[in-house]
Enzyme design. Structure first.
Site, PDB file in Angstrom:
ATOM      1  N   SER A   7      -9.421   2.447   4.884  1.00  0.00           N
ATOM      2  CA  SER A   7     -10.017   2.303   3.561  1.00  0.00           C
ATOM      3  C   SER A   7     -11.474   1.911   3.709  1.00  0.00           C
ATOM      4  CB  SER A   7      -9.276   1.231   2.757  1.00  0.00           C
ATOM      5  OG  SER A   7      -9.968   0.963   1.554  1.00  0.00           O
ATOM      6  N   HIS A  32      -9.585   6.818   3.247  1.00  0.00           N
ATOM      7  CA  HIS A  32      -9.147   6.477   1.894  1.00  0.00           C
ATOM      8  C   HIS A  32     -10.341   5.932   1.114  1.00  0.00           C
ATOM      9  CE1 HIS A  32      -5.947   5.524  -0.972  1.00  0.00           C
ATOM     10  NE2 HIS A  32      -6.611   4.423  -1.252  1.00  0.00           N
ATOM     11  N   ASP A  34     -11.550   4.390  -2.415  1.00  0.00           N
ATOM     12  CA  ASP A  34     -11.173   3.752  -3.668  1.00  0.00           C
ATOM     13  C   ASP A  34     -12.292   3.880  -4.688  1.00  0.00           C
ATOM     14  OD1 ASP A  34      -8.564   2.710  -3.091  1.00  0.00           O
ATOM     15  OD2 ASP A  34      -9.514   1.262  -1.753  1.00  0.00           O
ATOM     16  N   MET A  36     -13.280   2.624  -8.467  1.00  0.00           N
ATOM     17  CA  MET A  36     -12.877   1.582  -9.413  1.00  0.00           C
ATOM     18  C   MET A  36     -13.904   1.442 -10.524  1.00  0.00           C
ATOM     19  SD  MET A  36     -11.512  -1.214  -6.611  1.00  0.00           S
ATOM     20  CE  MET A  36     -12.952  -1.017  -5.557  1.00  0.00           C
ATOM     21  N   HIS A  65      -8.737   7.892  -4.266  1.00  0.00           N
ATOM     22  CA  HIS A  65      -7.803   7.102  -5.081  1.00  0.00           C
ATOM     23  C   HIS A  65      -8.543   6.618  -6.325  1.00  0.00           C
ATOM     24  CE1 HIS A  65      -5.174   3.177  -5.203  1.00  0.00           C
ATOM     25  NE2 HIS A  65      -4.968   3.958  -6.252  1.00  0.00           N
ATOM     26  N   ASP A 174      -0.434   1.374   0.425  1.00  0.00           N
ATOM     27  CA  ASP A 174      -1.776   0.780   0.392  1.00  0.00           C
ATOM     28  C   ASP A 174      -1.670  -0.670  -0.058  1.00  0.00           C
ATOM     29  OD1 ASP A 174      -4.455   0.178   0.157  1.00  0.00           O
ATOM     30  OD2 ASP A 174      -4.857   1.582  -1.472  1.00  0.00           O
ATOM     31  N   GLY A 196      -7.486  -1.445   5.439  1.00  0.00           N
ATOM     32  CA  GLY A 196      -8.897  -1.742   5.250  1.00  0.00           C
ATOM     33  C   GLY A 196      -9.345  -2.948   6.047  1.00  0.00           C
TER      34      GLY A 196
END
Length: 214
Positions: A7, A32, A34, A36, A65, A174, A196
């Site tokens: 991550s 990965h 993220d 947000m 994601h 995750d 991560g």
């Protein structure tokens, strides 16, 4: 073979490119990412620009994601940036089926994420569309959280449902993944582990990757 997806939320931004190259040298091919919005989760993450950078400068597989409200508004941005997998949360939209169809129609791998409080029973109509089912083993939004043991049963249930109904998704996990929790997830049925803090903060990345895979 279990896939380890580092991550990048835990990467050192000052040395980001160098760290990606180092990970790939060690055999990592999936990262990965993220995203947000400080609404669906209480944090801000990456935009589609990070995907563009990765796709332009490496052969990395981008596992995106979307931890955002109304993901439909961002889906095309990340597809155009080069996302290989695009995952939305079942809880993030009132029309998750339509959002998953949007991704599928563009030829991108379809991902569905479930928060710890969301049951598989509540998304059974969505599962035939899904290429990757992401089981959150922490409450989403921040790295470095403790693993929720209660989610192991959900991982096992996801595997059982796949076998019973012939679904084709792989199972991704995750949250709180380290050398102690990885084995429990793999035994339950996980095939993709997102790591991560444990991975990027480890003093020996090669050793850390081997410990997760084993």
């Amino acid at each position: 073979m279990v896939t380890i997806a580092p991550s990048i939320l835990s990467a050192n931004l000052w040395e980001f490119g160098k760290q990606i190259e180092q990970m790939m040298t060690l055999g990592v091919d999936t990262f990965h990412i993220d995203v947000m919005d400080r609404h669906f989760v209480p944090n801000l993450g990456y935009s589609q620009e990070i995907v563009k950078v990765l796709k332009k400068n490496s052969t990395a597989i981008c596992d995106v994601h979307l931890m955002v409200e109304h993901p439909e508004a961002m889906i095309m941005d990340f597809i155009n940036a080069g996302a290989d997998y695009l995952t939305i949360h079942a809880e993030s939209t009132v029309h998750p089926y339509r959002a998953l169809q949007m991704i599928q129609e563009q030829g991108v791998k379809v991902g569905l994420a479930l928060n710890p409080g969301t049951s598989l029973a509540s998304v059974k109509e969505l599962l035939p569309l899904v290429d990757r089912l992401l089981i959150m083993t922490v409450n989403p939004g921040f790295g470095g959280q403790s693993f929720l043991e209660s989610q192991l049963a959900k991982i096992a249930e996801a595997k059982a449902l796949r076998e019973e109904f012939g679904y084709t998704y792989d199972i991704e996990v995750d949250g709180g993944i380290n050398d102690k929790t990885a084995s429990s997830c793999i035994k339950a049925g996980a095939e993709v582990l997102v790591s991560g803090s444990y991975l990027f903060h480890h003093s020996n990345w090669q050793e850390a990757l081997l410990q997760l895979q084993e």
